[in-house]
Every structure is written in C-alpha cells, then in structure tokens.
Design an enzyme around this catalytic site. Sequence first.
Site, short mmCIF file in Angstrom:
data_model
loop_
_atom_site.label_atom_id
_atom_site.label_comp_id
_atom_site.label_asym_id
_atom_site.label_seq_id
_atom_site.Cartn_x
_atom_site.Cartn_y
_atom_site.Cartn_z
N LYS A 1 38.27 56.65 37.00
CA LYS A 1 37.28 55.57 37.17
C LYS A 1 37.04 54.94 35.80
O LYS A 1 36.03 55.21 35.13
CB LYS A 1 36.00 56.12 37.81
CG LYS A 1 35.27 55.07 38.66
CD LYS A 1 34.28 55.74 39.59
CE LYS A 1 33.27 54.77 40.19
NZ LYS A 1 33.79 53.62 40.90
N LEU B 1 41.34 55.37 43.88
CA LEU B 1 40.18 56.15 43.47
C LEU B 1 39.79 57.07 44.63
O LEU B 1 39.65 56.60 45.76
CB LEU B 1 39.00 55.22 43.13
CG LEU B 1 37.82 56.00 42.55
CD1 LEU B 1 38.06 56.29 41.07
CD2 LEU B 1 36.52 55.27 42.73
N TYR C 1 33.35 55.56 34.05
CA TYR C 1 32.03 55.36 34.63
C TYR C 1 31.92 56.04 35.99
O TYR C 1 32.92 56.50 36.55
CB TYR C 1 31.69 53.87 34.72
CG TYR C 1 32.36 53.12 35.86
CD1 TYR C 1 33.72 52.79 35.80
CD2 TYR C 1 31.65 52.73 36.98
CE1 TYR C 1 34.33 52.09 36.84
CE2 TYR C 1 32.26 52.02 38.03
CZ TYR C 1 33.60 51.72 37.94
OH TYR C 1 34.21 51.03 38.97
N GLU D 1 44.11 50.57 48.32
CA GLU D 1 42.65 50.57 48.53
C GLU D 1 42.16 49.14 48.35
O GLU D 1 42.95 48.20 48.30
CB GLU D 1 41.97 51.51 47.54
CG GLU D 1 42.23 51.17 46.08
CD GLU D 1 41.53 52.08 45.09
OE1 GLU D 1 40.52 52.70 45.44
OE2 GLU D 1 42.00 52.14 43.94
N1 PDD Z 1 33.34 51.32 43.23
N2 PDD Z 1 37.97 52.33 45.02
C1 PDD Z 1 37.58 51.62 43.96
C2 PDD Z 1 38.59 50.89 43.14
C3 PDD Z 1 36.20 51.57 43.63
O1 PDD Z 1 35.79 50.86 42.56
C4 PDD Z 1 35.26 52.24 44.46
C5 PDD Z 1 33.79 52.22 44.19
C6 PDD Z 1 35.75 52.98 45.57
C7 PDD Z 1 34.81 53.76 46.48
O2 PDD Z 1 34.37 54.95 45.88
P1 PDD Z 1 32.96 55.59 46.26
O3 PDD Z 1 32.95 55.80 47.72
O4 PDD Z 1 32.91 56.89 45.51
O5 PDD Z 1 31.89 54.60 45.82
C8 PDD Z 1 37.11 53.01 45.81
C9 PDD Z 1 31.98 51.32 42.75
C10 PDD Z 1 30.95 51.31 43.84
C11 PDD Z 1 31.82 50.20 41.73
O6 PDD Z 1 32.74 50.04 40.94
O7 PDD Z 1 30.78 49.53 41.70
#
Ligand code: PDD
Length: 284
Positions: free
Chosen positions: A143, A199, A30, A175
């Site tokens: 992801k 991620l 996703y 993270e």
């Molecule tokens: N999640 N790390 C993880 C495990 C994440 O699920 C996310 C974002 C990030 C930050 O990535 P970005 O800056 O590209 O949003 C880091 C999204 C927002 C979610 O699962 O809803």
Amino acid sequence: MIFLNGQFMPIEKASISVLDRGFIFGDGVYEVIPVYSRRPFRLDKHLHRLQHSLDGIRLRNPYTSEQWSDLIGQVVDKNAGDDQSIYLHITRGVAKRDHPFPDVPPTVFMMSNPLLPPQPELLEKGVAAITASDNRWIRCDIKSISLLPNVLLRQIAVDAGAAETILIRDGFLTEGSASNIFVVKDQVLLAPPKSHLMLPGITYDVLLELVAENHVIHEVREISEDELFSAEEIMLTSSTREIMAVTRLNEQPVGTGSPGAIFRQLHQFYQQYKATHMRGGLTS
Ligand code: PDD
C-alpha cells in the site's frame, strides 16, 4: 486533530519539511482504517497489512501493535464523529535528496476523516465504471503512497462521469484504482486471487467470509477480460465505499443494468455484519 511525529495538533499547525522523502520520492506506505461506533474495524488486519507494506519497502515499523492501537485510539478520541476513516502514513523521513536510504527517523502522520455510508441512491442504482490497462508496477500488494498511476487511472473514470476504473492486466481483471472487484458469472461469484498484482483488501476478506458462511456459490480464481465484459453482475469493495454494485461498464449495462440479486444478498449480509460485529462491540 492530527498526529504527526509523536504529537497531536490541529491540522492547520502541522507541517513537514520539503525534503521529506514522501514529498520528494513518494517513499512511504499508508493504511486507511474504518472506525465504526468509535472502534477501529479489524485493526489487527490493517496493522498486519501495514507491516507487509513496510517490509516490502524495507522500512522499520516505528511502533509495536500495542503502541499503534493506543495512538489510533487517541486520534479517534480527539475527533468528532462515531464513524471515522483513519488515514495513517509513514515515510522514510527527512534527508538531503539522494536515492539511497538515509539513516533518519521516519515521518509518521495520522488524520481522521468522517466515514460516510454510501449514498442510498448509489446503492439503489449502482455506479458506472470504465476499464483501463493496469499499467502500475508489479508490487500492488504494497500500500504505497506513490499513487500517481492510481490517480491517473481513476481520473479516466472521473472524466467519463464514472465512479471507478477497473483494471485489466494481460487479459485478466486485477482490481479497481482504489477498490477490489468481484464478478458474477453463470450465477457464481468470482473473486480474483490475492497476488502481487492487487492490494489484499480487508473488505475483500470480509465479503469472502460472509459468502462462505452463507453458502453463496463462489470461486477464487483468475477472471478473464471476456468474463468481466459478459458478467451478470460486478461489484466493488473498499473500507470507505463498503460494497457497491457496478451497473454500467464502458457505458454498457451490466446484466439488467440494475444491482443484481447476488449484490442485494451480499449487501444485506454486510449490513447485518456491520450491525452485529462492527457496531456490536466485536472488532473482528
Ligand atoms: N483504498 N485496492 C486498492 C488499489 C485500494 O486503494 C483499496 C483501498 C482497496 C480496498 O482495500 P480495503 O478493503 O482494505 O479498503 C483495493 C483506500 C480506501 C484508499 O486508498 O483510500
């Protein structure tokens, strides 16, 4: 209005088979793409990360970048609100339950949710976080929709009245359960390096670009558990939460217990960037 397998429809009308491999195996990937002033932000970077995730699970990309851009634009147009969060989801499709890859078309789903800025009170006070051992698989750069470990880890924070769970693997920070984490130690902003254990956040990249442009002293290197616990400041980033200060860790204050000077500076840079780039017609 949502998008499902080539069609737009109200979410109440959307349905998928119980044999969908996303439902049966969590077999899919996703993206979450923020939209500011009706323009998807850093769409090329999100589509690039999507391709990386698809390659990681050996699933063919059903659309070209141009097609994605057009379809995402249509989802944005068909939904209210200038700022939206587009959720995009691809699974390996519908087939009799059996582990090997089936030869069927993928399921493609997109929906829009309102994108709300962090509440002023949370920006003012910061949020609490809890640490936990990072017990996820070792392809956290994908992801994946198989988010059970992230869900369980996040619930540890929720149960403790905290906003995020910060993950530690083999003595080093990786993270958050749904965010990237930065730390300030000896007045230097530290970011963990991208690897298969986290991620690669799009917001993480934005922050590092702003830091470099504005000559904030920083280092991208591994951050030990000890450095995390003795940090002067901790902050988190994500597409839906932007940048937020973590002011309590495991029920202890971080630094002074209020958002620190470096967070305030970075937050200001981020807001300026948002006004000029995200809302100013620039999309990258
Ligand atoms: N999640 N790390 C993880 C495990 C994440 O699920 C996310 C974002 C990030 C930050 O990535 P970005 O800056 O590209 O949003 C880091 C999204 C927002 C979610 O699962 O809803």
